[in-house]
Design a protein around this motif. Structure first.
Motif, PDB file in Angstrom:
ATOM      1  N   LYS A 169      36.807  71.889 -13.502  1.00 15.46           N
ATOM      2  CA  LYS A 169      35.590  72.344 -14.169  1.00 15.46           C
ATOM      3  C   LYS A 169      34.738  73.059 -13.130  1.00 15.46           C
ATOM      4  N   PRO A 170      33.973  74.073 -13.551  1.00 14.82           N
ATOM      5  CA  PRO A 170      33.133  74.775 -12.572  1.00 14.82           C
ATOM      6  C   PRO A 170      32.064  73.845 -11.993  1.00 14.82           C
ATOM      7  N   ILE A 171      31.775  74.020 -10.702  1.00 18.17           N
ATOM      8  CA  ILE A 171      30.699  73.253 -10.077  1.00 18.17           C
ATOM      9  C   ILE A 171      29.375  73.993 -10.215  1.00 18.17           C
ATOM     10  N   SER A 172      29.442  75.272 -10.470  1.00 17.71           N
ATOM     11  CA  SER A 172      28.304  76.109 -10.840  1.00 17.71           C
ATOM     12  C   SER A 172      28.894  77.318 -11.560  1.00 17.71           C
ATOM     13  N   LYS A 173      28.068  78.229 -11.981  1.00 16.43           N
ATOM     14  CA  LYS A 173      28.565  79.348 -12.787  1.00 16.43           C
ATOM     15  C   LYS A 173      29.723  80.075 -12.105  1.00 16.43           C
ATOM     16  N   ASN A 174      30.903  79.975 -12.694  1.00 11.92           N
ATOM     17  CA  ASN A 174      32.133  80.647 -12.240  1.00 11.92           C
ATOM     18  C   ASN A 174      32.646  80.200 -10.869  1.00 11.92           C
ATOM     19  N   ILE A 175      32.063  79.166 -10.274  1.00 19.38           N
ATOM     20  CA  ILE A 175      32.517  78.666  -8.974  1.00 19.38           C
ATOM     21  C   ILE A 175      33.267  77.359  -9.197  1.00 19.38           C
ATOM     22  N   TYR A 176      34.483  77.296  -8.656  1.00 19.15           N
ATOM     23  CA  TYR A 176      35.346  76.132  -8.808  1.00 19.15           C
ATOM     24  C   TYR A 176      35.713  75.593  -7.431  1.00 19.15           C
ATOM     25  N   LYS A 177      35.810  74.260  -7.324  1.00 17.01           N
ATOM     26  CA  LYS A 177      36.220  73.614  -6.079  1.00 17.01           C
ATOM     27  C   LYS A 177      37.551  72.915  -6.315  1.00 17.01           C
ATOM     28  N   SER A 178      38.461  73.075  -5.383  1.00 18.53           N
ATOM     29  CA  SER A 178      39.770  72.428  -5.513  1.00 18.53           C
ATOM     30  C   SER A 178      39.609  70.915  -5.419  1.00 18.53           C
ATOM     31  N   ASN A 179      40.517  70.203  -6.070  1.00 24.07           N
ATOM     32  CA  ASN A 179      40.517  68.742  -5.964  1.00 24.07           C
ATOM     33  C   ASN A 179      41.601  68.266  -5.000  1.00 24.07           C
ATOM     34  N   VAL A 180      42.285  69.214  -4.375  1.00 22.97           N
ATOM     35  CA  VAL A 180      43.259  68.921  -3.317  1.00 22.97           C
ATOM     36  C   VAL A 180      42.907  69.787  -2.104  1.00 22.97           C
ATOM     37  N   THR A 181      43.370  69.359  -0.933  1.00 25.03           N
ATOM     38  CA  THR A 181      43.089  70.136   0.271  1.00 25.03           C
ATOM     39  C   THR A 181      44.146  71.222   0.463  1.00 25.03           C
ATOM     40  N   PHE A 182      43.739  72.260   1.137  1.00 23.80           N
ATOM     41  CA  PHE A 182      44.612  73.373   1.483  1.00 23.80           C
ATOM     42  C   PHE A 182      44.553  73.592   2.990  1.00 23.80           C
ATOM     43  N   SER A 183      45.672  74.033   3.570  1.00 22.46           N
ATOM     44  CA  SER A 183      45.661  74.511   4.957  1.00 22.46           C
ATOM     45  C   SER A 183      45.119  75.928   4.927  1.00 22.46           C
ATOM     46  N   VAL A 184      44.205  76.207   5.826  1.00 13.71           N
ATOM     47  CA  VAL A 184      43.512  77.494   5.828  1.00 13.71           C
ATOM     48  C   VAL A 184      43.396  77.986   7.268  1.00 13.71           C
TER      49      VAL A 184
END
Length: 143
Positions: free
Chosen positions: A80-95
């Motif tokens: 679900k969006p955390i704010s308008k059109n912004i989404y946060k992953s629920n898993v970690t990613f290597s970056v």
């Protein structure tokens, strides 16, 4: 019938293509790299050039998410969006975060790499990632 080149062919193109067919394609070109996880300075320099972010000017900073594009796209589809059109992953990613080292004009681009793990925040449009917003570092437990 006109057949458009694949994303891989577009990325390899040396000229004429600026990656602007659509926002999702541009996002993938700039931020998704399934295979490269070494996070070195050389990695950043090579990827920034290959992905066409050093042509006119050196892009000041860029983030490469080391995952399949489908896994990154799932952030838009499964959360679900955390704010308008912004989404946060629920898993970690290597970056890998590539930061431009300020250099004199007309000199080659040079980058410092920082490899981290974290939760990505992305802007989504029509359930597709279109802009990298932020990285929330994963907490490391200390024993």
């Amino acid at each position: 019938m006109l057949q458009l080149p694949s994303l891989e062919e577009k990325i390899k193109t040396d000229g004429g293509w600026d990656g602007a067919f659509d926002s999702f394609t541009k996002f993938v070109r700039q931020h998704v790299d399934e295979g490269g996880e070494n996070g070195s300075n050389d990695y950043c320099a090579k990827m920034m050039e290959i992905r066409k972010m050093t042509k006119a000017n050196c892009k000041p900073m860029n983030t490469f998410i080391h995952a399949k594009k489908e896994d990154v796209e799932a952030v838009c589809l499964n959360n679900k969006p955390i704010s308008k059109n912004i989404y946060k992953s629920n898993v970690t990613f290597s970056v890998t975060i590539c930061i431009n080292n300020k250099r004199p004009p007309n000199s080659p681009c040079e980058y410092t790499a920082n490899k981290v793990k974290g939760y990505i925040k992305i802007e989504c449009d029509k359930k597709k990632p279109v802009r990298f917003v932020d990285l929330v570092p994963a907490l490391v437990s200390v024993s």
